[in-house]
Design a protein around this motif. Structure first.
Motif, PDB file in Angstrom:
ATOM      1  N   PHE A   1      17.164  -9.468 -11.942  1.00 22.03           N
ATOM      2  CA  PHE A   1      16.195  -8.445 -12.317  1.00 22.03           C
ATOM      3  C   PHE A   1      15.650  -8.709 -13.713  1.00 22.03           C
ATOM      4  CE2 PHE A   1      14.315  -4.306 -12.309  1.00 22.03           C
ATOM      5  CZ  PHE A   1      14.552  -3.745 -13.550  1.00 22.03           C
ATOM      6  N   ILE A   2      14.302  -8.717 -13.829  1.00 19.63           N
ATOM      7  CA  ILE A   2      13.653  -8.897 -15.132  1.00 19.63           C
ATOM      8  C   ILE A   2      13.288  -7.541 -15.721  1.00 19.63           C
ATOM      9  CG2 ILE A   2      11.775  -9.968 -16.420  1.00 19.63           C
ATOM     10  CD1 ILE A   2      11.540 -12.035 -14.171  1.00 19.63           C
ATOM     11  N   PHE A   3      12.420  -6.827 -15.035  1.00 15.41           N
ATOM     12  CA  PHE A   3      12.062  -5.468 -15.447  1.00 15.41           C
ATOM     13  C   PHE A   3      11.344  -4.743 -14.324  1.00 15.41           C
ATOM     14  CE2 PHE A   3       9.032  -8.172 -18.150  1.00 15.41           C
ATOM     15  CZ  PHE A   3       8.107  -8.330 -17.142  1.00 15.41           C
ATOM     16  N   GLN A   4      11.145  -3.440 -14.564  1.00 15.89           N
ATOM     17  CA  GLN A   4      10.515  -2.576 -13.580  1.00 15.89           C
ATOM     18  C   GLN A   4       9.437  -1.744 -14.262  1.00 15.89           C
ATOM     19  OE1 GLN A   4      12.387   1.254 -12.027  1.00 15.89           O
ATOM     20  NE2 GLN A   4      12.756  -0.156 -10.324  1.00 15.89           N
TER      21      GLN A   4
ATOM     22  N   PHE B   1       9.453 -12.620 -22.164  1.00 16.55           N
ATOM     23  CA  PHE B   1       9.047 -12.075 -20.873  1.00 16.55           C
ATOM     24  C   PHE B   1       8.473 -10.678 -21.108  1.00 16.55           C
ATOM     25  CE2 PHE B   1      10.877 -15.001 -17.711  1.00 16.55           C
ATOM     26  CZ  PHE B   1      11.645 -15.799 -18.547  1.00 16.55           C
ATOM     27  N   SER B   2       7.238 -10.482 -20.721  1.00 16.55           N
ATOM     28  CA  SER B   2       6.607  -9.179 -20.872  1.00 16.55           C
ATOM     29  C   SER B   2       5.787  -8.885 -19.631  1.00 16.55           C
ATOM     30  CB  SER B   2       5.723  -9.135 -22.121  1.00 16.55           C
ATOM     31  OG  SER B   2       4.645 -10.057 -21.989  1.00 16.55           O
ATOM     32  N   GLY B   3       5.422  -7.639 -19.496  1.00 18.68           N
ATOM     33  CA  GLY B   3       4.689  -7.279 -18.297  1.00 18.68           C
ATOM     34  C   GLY B   3       3.664  -6.209 -18.549  1.00 18.68           C
ATOM     35  N   HIS B   4       2.978  -5.887 -17.484  1.00 18.50           N
ATOM     36  CA  HIS B   4       1.967  -4.848 -17.558  1.00 18.50           C
ATOM     37  C   HIS B   4       1.764  -4.300 -16.160  1.00 18.50           C
ATOM     38  CE1 HIS B   4      -1.385  -2.819 -19.523  1.00 18.50           C
ATOM     39  NE2 HIS B   4      -2.083  -3.013 -18.417  1.00 18.50           N
ATOM     40  N   GLN B   5       1.486  -2.993 -16.102  1.00 17.68           N
ATOM     41  CA  GLN B   5       1.097  -2.402 -14.830  1.00 17.68           C
ATOM     42  C   GLN B   5      -0.241  -1.708 -15.015  1.00 17.68           C
ATOM     43  OE1 GLN B   5       3.400   0.886 -13.146  1.00 17.68           O
ATOM     44  NE2 GLN B   5       3.037   0.088 -11.075  1.00 17.68           N
ATOM     45  N   PHE B   6      -1.112  -1.865 -14.065  1.00 15.54           N
ATOM     46  CA  PHE B   6      -2.460  -1.325 -14.134  1.00 15.54           C
ATOM     47  C   PHE B   6      -2.552   0.005 -13.376  1.00 15.54           C
ATOM     48  CE2 PHE B   6      -4.215  -4.972 -16.191  1.00 15.54           C
ATOM     49  CZ  PHE B   6      -3.402  -6.020 -15.780  1.00 15.54           C
ATOM     50  N   PRO B   7      -3.627   0.767 -13.616  1.00 13.14           N
ATOM     51  CA  PRO B   7      -3.752   2.064 -12.926  1.00 13.14           C
ATOM     52  C   PRO B   7      -3.722   1.965 -11.402  1.00 13.14           C
ATOM     53  CG  PRO B   7      -5.282   1.968 -14.763  1.00 13.14           C
ATOM     54  CD  PRO B   7      -4.674   0.593 -14.638  1.00 13.14           C
ATOM     55  N   ASN B   8      -4.080   0.810 -10.846  1.00 21.56           N
ATOM     56  CA  ASN B   8      -4.027   0.669  -9.380  1.00 21.56           C
ATOM     57  C   ASN B   8      -2.651   0.200  -8.917  1.00 21.56           C
ATOM     58  OD1 ASN B   8      -3.961  -1.985 -10.176  1.00 21.56           O
ATOM     59  ND2 ASN B   8      -5.664  -2.654  -8.879  1.00 21.56           N
ATOM     60  N   TYR B   9      -1.667   0.224  -9.816  1.00 24.34           N
ATOM     61  CA  TYR B   9      -0.244  -0.111  -9.563  1.00 24.34           C
ATOM     62  C   TYR B   9       0.033  -1.609  -9.521  1.00 24.34           C
ATOM     63  CZ  TYR B   9      -0.369   4.767  -8.124  1.00 24.34           C
ATOM     64  OH  TYR B   9      -0.596   6.125  -8.075  1.00 24.34           O
TER      65      TYR B   9
ATOM     66  N   SER C   1       0.818  -1.192   0.000  1.00 25.47           N
ATOM     67  CA  SER C   1       0.000   0.000   0.000  1.00 25.47           C
ATOM     68  C   SER C   1       0.865   1.260   0.000  1.00 25.47           C
ATOM     69  CB  SER C   1      -0.904  -0.010   1.242  1.00 25.47           C
ATOM     70  OG  SER C   1      -1.688   1.151   1.297  1.00 25.47           O
ATOM     71  N   GLY C   2       0.571   2.173  -0.926  1.00 25.91           N
ATOM     72  CA  GLY C   2       1.326   3.423  -1.006  1.00 25.91           C
ATOM     73  C   GLY C   2       2.480   3.389  -1.992  1.00 25.91           C
ATOM     74  N   HIS C   3       2.827   2.197  -2.486  1.00 24.74           N
ATOM     75  CA  HIS C   3       3.929   2.084  -3.449  1.00 24.74           C
ATOM     76  C   HIS C   3       3.410   2.191  -4.869  1.00 24.74           C
ATOM     77  CE1 HIS C   3       7.026  -0.092  -0.664  1.00 24.74           C
ATOM     78  NE2 HIS C   3       6.726   1.129  -0.269  1.00 24.74           N
ATOM     79  N   ASP C   4       4.247   2.737  -5.769  1.00 26.39           N
ATOM     80  CA  ASP C   4       3.817   2.949  -7.148  1.00 26.39           C
ATOM     81  C   ASP C   4       4.692   2.243  -8.178  1.00 26.39           C
ATOM     82  OD1 ASP C   4       5.123   6.394  -7.315  1.00 26.39           O
ATOM     83  OD2 ASP C   4       6.120   4.455  -6.978  1.00 26.39           O
ATOM     84  N   THR C   5       5.754   1.609  -7.733  1.00 23.50           N
ATOM     85  CA  THR C   5       6.717   0.987  -8.646  1.00 23.50           C
ATOM     86  C   THR C   5       6.817  -0.501  -8.349  1.00 23.50           C
ATOM     87  OG1 THR C   5       7.979   3.043  -8.742  1.00 23.50           O
ATOM     88  CG2 THR C   5       9.105   1.037  -9.453  1.00 23.50           C
TER      89      THR C   5
ATOM     90  N   GLU D   1       7.175   0.190 -18.847  1.00 27.43           N
ATOM     91  CA  GLU D   1       8.408  -0.506 -18.491  1.00 27.43           C
ATOM     92  C   GLU D   1       9.527   0.522 -18.469  1.00 27.43           C
ATOM     93  OE1 GLU D   1       9.437  -4.401 -20.447  1.00 27.43           O
ATOM     94  OE2 GLU D   1      11.265  -3.303 -20.953  1.00 27.43           O
ATOM     95  N   ARG D   2      10.154   0.686 -17.313  1.00 24.30           N
ATOM     96  CA  ARG D   2      11.174   1.727 -17.153  1.00 24.30           C
ATOM     97  C   ARG D   2      12.585   1.191 -17.348  1.00 24.30           C
ATOM     98  NH1 ARG D   2       9.307   7.165 -16.398  1.00 24.30           N
ATOM     99  NH2 ARG D   2       7.051   6.831 -16.445  1.00 24.30           N
TER     100      ARG D   2
END
Lengths: 114, 114
Positions: free
Chosen positions: A45-48, A64-72, A27-31, A54-55
């Motif tokens: 480390f895969i990704f961030q 290997f792929s990823g996704h981040q949603f609006p709720n982090y 809770s409170g984290h964004d990354t 993806e930063r």
């Protein structure tokens, strides 16, 4: 205060299949960062992800792929699974903009490829 | 690739004794962190030492950092059976566009015998 949660805890797949792993940050984290830990090794480390992008990426193939949603929260997708993908996959969260802070890890997803 | 190398790879001691683990790394860093991992579970953050610090204490833990030698040590005093775990050092640097990626060593497996 909920910590980092990952699902599922264990997963068994066969070669060539695809898998999706999920992570909810503290809770409170964004990354969110993803790591792969092979047996007897340190995490790699895969990704961030930050702001749904993806930063930074480690030395992992495009399978290997990823996704981040609006709720982090975040997903890690792995396509065309290989035997060598068997590992513990760890998710870690942090707050961007604050250096010199620890990352908070979930308990991981144990992925076994048959 | 692994940044750090922990030494020794495995350490077995009796309860009440002190345990010392060493870590060496290769590039300049922003900070160095130590994590504990119990039997394939998630990583627990123990202590963070910044590059401009030389020593830090937290309870029974003492960490030193020598940036000229690119090395760190973790001392656990008066060890307990519950300290049995793998211990990893991890570094963060400001290079590569992100200062949050952790680069881990291979870890030291500590066994504390009752």
């Amino acid at each position: 205060d909920a910590g980092v949660t990952q699902s599922p805890t264990h997963l068994i797949k066969t070669r060539g299949q695809q898998v999706t792993l999920r992570c909810s940050p503290k809770s409170g984290h964004d990354t969110v960062s993803w790591y792969q830990q092979a047996l007897g090794q340190g995490p790699q480390f895969i990704f961030q992800y930050y702001e749904e992008e993806e930063r930074q990426r480690g030395n992992f193939p495009d399978r290997f792929s990823g996704h981040q949603f609006p709720n982090y929260s975040s997903e890690l997708n792995v396509n065309a699974l290989l035997l060598g993908d068997s590992a513990l996959y760890l998710c870690a969260s942090s707050l961007l903009g604050y250096s010199n802070q620890p990352q908070h890890f979930g308990d991981g997803t144990r992925l076994s490829i048959l | 690739s692994q940044q750090g190398e922990e030494d020794p790879q495995a350490l077995s001691i009796q309860e009440g004794e002190n345990a010392t683990m060493n870590c060496s790394y290769k590039t300049s860093i922003n900070n160095l962190q130590w994590y504990r991992q119990n039997s394939g579970r998630g990583l627990v953050h123990l202590i963070l030492i910044r590059s401009n610090e030389r020593e830090k204490h937290s309870g029974r833990l003492r960490v030193t950092l020598d940036t000229s030698k690119k090395s760190s040590s973790l001392l656990i005093t008066a060890s307990r059976a519950a300290d049995t775990a793998s211990y990893f050092c991890a570094t963060q640097s400001n290079s590569g566009g992100s200062n949050y990626k952790l680069t881990f060593g291979k870890g030291t497996l500590l066994t504390v015998n009752p």
